[in-house]
Scaffold this motif. Structure first.
Motif, PDB file in Angstrom:
ATOM      1  N   UNK A 101      43.661  41.734  11.071  1.00 17.99           N
ATOM      2  CA  UNK A 101      43.730  40.282  11.193  1.00 17.99           C
ATOM      3  C   UNK A 101      42.502  39.703  11.903  1.00 17.99           C
ATOM      4  N   UNK A 102      41.436  40.479  11.945  1.00 19.25           N
ATOM      5  CA  UNK A 102      40.153  39.999  12.462  1.00 19.25           C
ATOM      6  C   UNK A 102      39.155  40.001  11.306  1.00 19.25           C
ATOM      7  N   UNK A 103      38.500  38.866  11.069  1.00 17.74           N
ATOM      8  CA  UNK A 103      37.653  38.699   9.887  1.00 17.74           C
ATOM      9  C   UNK A 103      36.207  38.414  10.301  1.00 17.74           C
ATOM     10  N   UNK A 104      35.332  39.321   9.900  1.00 14.70           N
ATOM     11  CA  UNK A 104      33.924  39.155  10.232  1.00 14.70           C
ATOM     12  C   UNK A 104      33.380  37.883   9.577  1.00 14.70           C
ATOM     13  N   UNK A 105      32.584  37.125  10.337  1.00 10.94           N
ATOM     14  CA  UNK A 105      32.041  35.865   9.830  1.00 10.94           C
ATOM     15  C   UNK A 105      30.528  35.973   9.677  1.00 10.94           C
ATOM     16  N   UNK A 106      29.944  35.219   8.742  1.00 11.96           N
ATOM     17  CA  UNK A 106      28.496  35.253   8.552  1.00 11.96           C
ATOM     18  C   UNK A 106      27.761  34.568   9.702  1.00 11.96           C
ATOM     19  N   UNK A 107      26.489  34.898   9.844  1.00 12.15           N
ATOM     20  CA  UNK A 107      25.689  34.332  10.931  1.00 12.15           C
ATOM     21  C   UNK A 107      25.596  32.818  10.854  1.00 12.15           C
ATOM     22  N   UNK A 108      25.676  32.257   9.641  1.00 10.69           N
ATOM     23  CA  UNK A 108      25.522  30.810   9.487  1.00 10.69           C
ATOM     24  C   UNK A 108      26.644  30.024  10.156  1.00 10.69           C
ATOM     25  N   UNK A 109      27.795  30.660  10.384  1.00 12.44           N
ATOM     26  CA  UNK A 109      28.892  29.970  11.047  1.00 12.44           C
ATOM     27  C   UNK A 109      28.666  29.948  12.554  1.00 12.44           C
ATOM     28  N   UNK A 110      28.800  28.769  13.156  1.00 15.10           N
ATOM     29  CA  UNK A 110      28.722  28.658  14.609  1.00 15.10           C
ATOM     30  C   UNK A 110      30.024  29.168  15.220  1.00 15.10           C
ATOM     31  N   UNK A 132      39.049  30.463   3.829  1.00 12.81           N
ATOM     32  CA  UNK A 132      38.594  29.451   4.774  1.00 12.81           C
ATOM     33  C   UNK A 132      37.157  29.690   5.205  1.00 12.81           C
ATOM     34  N   UNK A 133      36.805  30.933   5.442  1.00 10.86           N
ATOM     35  CA  UNK A 133      35.454  31.253   5.921  1.00 10.86           C
ATOM     36  C   UNK A 133      34.397  30.815   4.920  1.00 10.86           C
ATOM     37  N   UNK A 134      34.721  30.851   3.634  1.00 14.53           N
ATOM     38  CA  UNK A 134      33.755  30.508   2.591  1.00 14.53           C
ATOM     39  C   UNK A 134      33.841  29.054   2.125  1.00 14.53           C
ATOM     40  N   UNK A 135      34.748  28.263   2.706  1.00 18.28           N
ATOM     41  CA  UNK A 135      35.105  27.009   2.048  1.00 18.28           C
ATOM     42  C   UNK A 135      34.276  25.797   2.439  1.00 18.28           C
ATOM     43  N   UNK A 136      34.381  25.340   3.681  1.00 25.13           N
ATOM     44  CA  UNK A 136      33.767  24.061   4.032  1.00 25.13           C
ATOM     45  C   UNK A 136      32.995  24.152   5.341  1.00 25.13           C
ATOM     46  N   UNK A 137      32.117  23.163   5.548  1.00 20.47           N
ATOM     47  CA  UNK A 137      31.324  23.050   6.769  1.00 20.47           C
ATOM     48  C   UNK A 137      32.105  22.217   7.775  1.00 20.47           C
ATOM     49  N   UNK A 138      32.339  22.771   8.953  1.00 15.77           N
ATOM     50  CA  UNK A 138      33.197  22.100   9.936  1.00 15.77           C
ATOM     51  C   UNK A 138      32.451  21.609  11.166  1.00 15.77           C
ATOM     52  N   UNK A 139      31.127  21.627  11.147  1.00 15.60           N
ATOM     53  CA  UNK A 139      30.384  21.325  12.372  1.00 15.60           C
ATOM     54  C   UNK A 139      30.714  19.945  12.937  1.00 15.60           C
ATOM     55  N   UNK A 140      30.977  18.966  12.078  1.00 12.83           N
ATOM     56  CA  UNK A 140      31.265  17.618  12.561  1.00 12.83           C
ATOM     57  C   UNK A 140      32.615  17.532  13.274  1.00 12.83           C
TER      58      UNK A 140
END
Length: 349
Positions: A138-147, A308-316
């Motif tokens: 239940x732990x999912x590695x995230x890409x570097x581009x995600x903050x 979810x990890x691949x879906x949308x940009x959430x920075x805002x």
């Protein structure tokens, strides 16, 4: 190896929480990982536990309890069976763990597992601490581009993905969302990503509605508190050519809105209850039955984190940031309703 002693934001009674030294987790089991917390978002359920000592039927016990479940973390140590992760990997944490053996788990409905546990749901401690242990799958590695902010928000985004997957969103779908809080705004973005034709969102807060426009809402409706139910239904139906919405998501948790979306849906339409509303509520069953309204519920998520990890940009979405030492101030800010998503940087004192 852990580089510092553990510390946690510990709730001992309603409105009695503070940072204090906390027991360091032991070694992870064969299928577990030891995690170092990087960032945690504050959820409405955290606020309810902190303020009221309960969320629905889940009640704070007499033992110290750590809040937090929207989590970005770094892997510190892996159990001997864990092959897909290594120390140093940054992960989004799905905070639930199911039994894996019941009929629900074996039929891809593990979110309904009667034995499921979840971080920050009594008696299971949450992740507002420097270190915690979790089941590796239940732990999912995230890409570097995600903050780290976005990584922590994968949990509420997974809630939105699951709710949207429960209904049939197409390029012809005209969608109503009641509530422009974090979940409503995430469902707005997921519905758009899934190709919805038009999304209309309501709220009593004009600032949140302006933010919804920035995130892609086609239209917003500022609801006045003094409006009657009939007036609100008419206002909404006017925005859907008097026909009503194809799909309506209730995301505010406000009791009157569960009724509102039934009346505002077109014949044959779909209502999705996402917000955590009152335990009991009088609903217009006849109005739903005679117009063949489909009513769905949504519980957490299942298999939604990779999407979810691949879906949308959430920075805002992350509007307020606090260091770990400012956690109480972060909770007070979230309770006041300021901004959209409050993030605590646990790796910063």
């Amino acid at each position: 190896m852990p580089s510092k002693p553990n510390q946690a934001f510990v709730l001992r009674a309603p409105n009695q929480a503070k940072l204090e030294p906390y027991e360091m987790p032991g070694d992870p089991g064969p299928d577990e990982v030891l995690c170092r917390t990087l960032a945690v978002g504050i959820c409405g359920s955290d606020i309810h536990y902190w303020r009221d000592g309960k969320v629905g039927t889940f009640i704070l016990g007499n033992e110290p309890f750590v809040l937090g479940h929207e989590t970005a973390a770094e892997i510190v140590r892996c159990g001997k069976n864990v092959l897909h992760l290594k120390p140093g990997d940054r992960v989004a944490v799905e905070p639930t763990v199911s039994c894996g053996d019941c009929d629900y788990c074996l039929n891809d409905q593990y979110n309904l597992c009667p034995q499921i546990t979840c971080h920050a749901t009594p008696p299971i401690d949450g992740t507002l601490q420097h270190y915690f242990i979790h089941t590796a799958k239940y732990c999912f590695k995230v890409p570097e581009k995600l903050t780290n902010d976005e990584c922590a928000m994968m949990e509420p985004l997974a809630v939105a993905v699951h709710a949207c997957q429960r209904v049939n969103i197409t390029k012809k779908s005209n969608i109503l969302i009641t509530g422009a809080g974090p979940i409503g705004l995430l469902i707005l973005q997921v519905a758009k990503a899934y190709g919805a034709n038009r999304v209309v969102i309501t709220d009593i807060n004009e600032e949140r509605l302006n933010f919804a426009k920035e995130l892609g809402a086609d239209e917003t409706i500022l609801i006045q508190r003094e409006n009657s139910e009939e007036k609100n239904v008419q206002i909404i139906r006017d925005r859907f050519n008097q026909i009503g919405s194809d799909i309506a998501f209730e995301c505010s948790g406000v009791g009157v809105n569960f009724r509102l979306i039934i009346f505002a849906s077109k014949p044959g339409g779909t209502c999705m209850f996402v917000g955590m509303g009152p335990s009991e509520l009088q609903l217009p069953v006849a109005a739903a039955a005679f117009r063949e309204i489909k009513i769905y519920g949504s519980l957490r998520y299942k298999g939604c984190f990779p999407i979810a990890i691949d879906l949308v940009n959430l920075q805002k979405m992350a509007t307020h940031h606090f260091d770990f030492a400012e956690t109480l101030k972060a909770f007070e800010t979230a309770k006041s309703g300021q901004g959209i998503k409050v993030i605590i940087n646990v790796d910063r004192q």
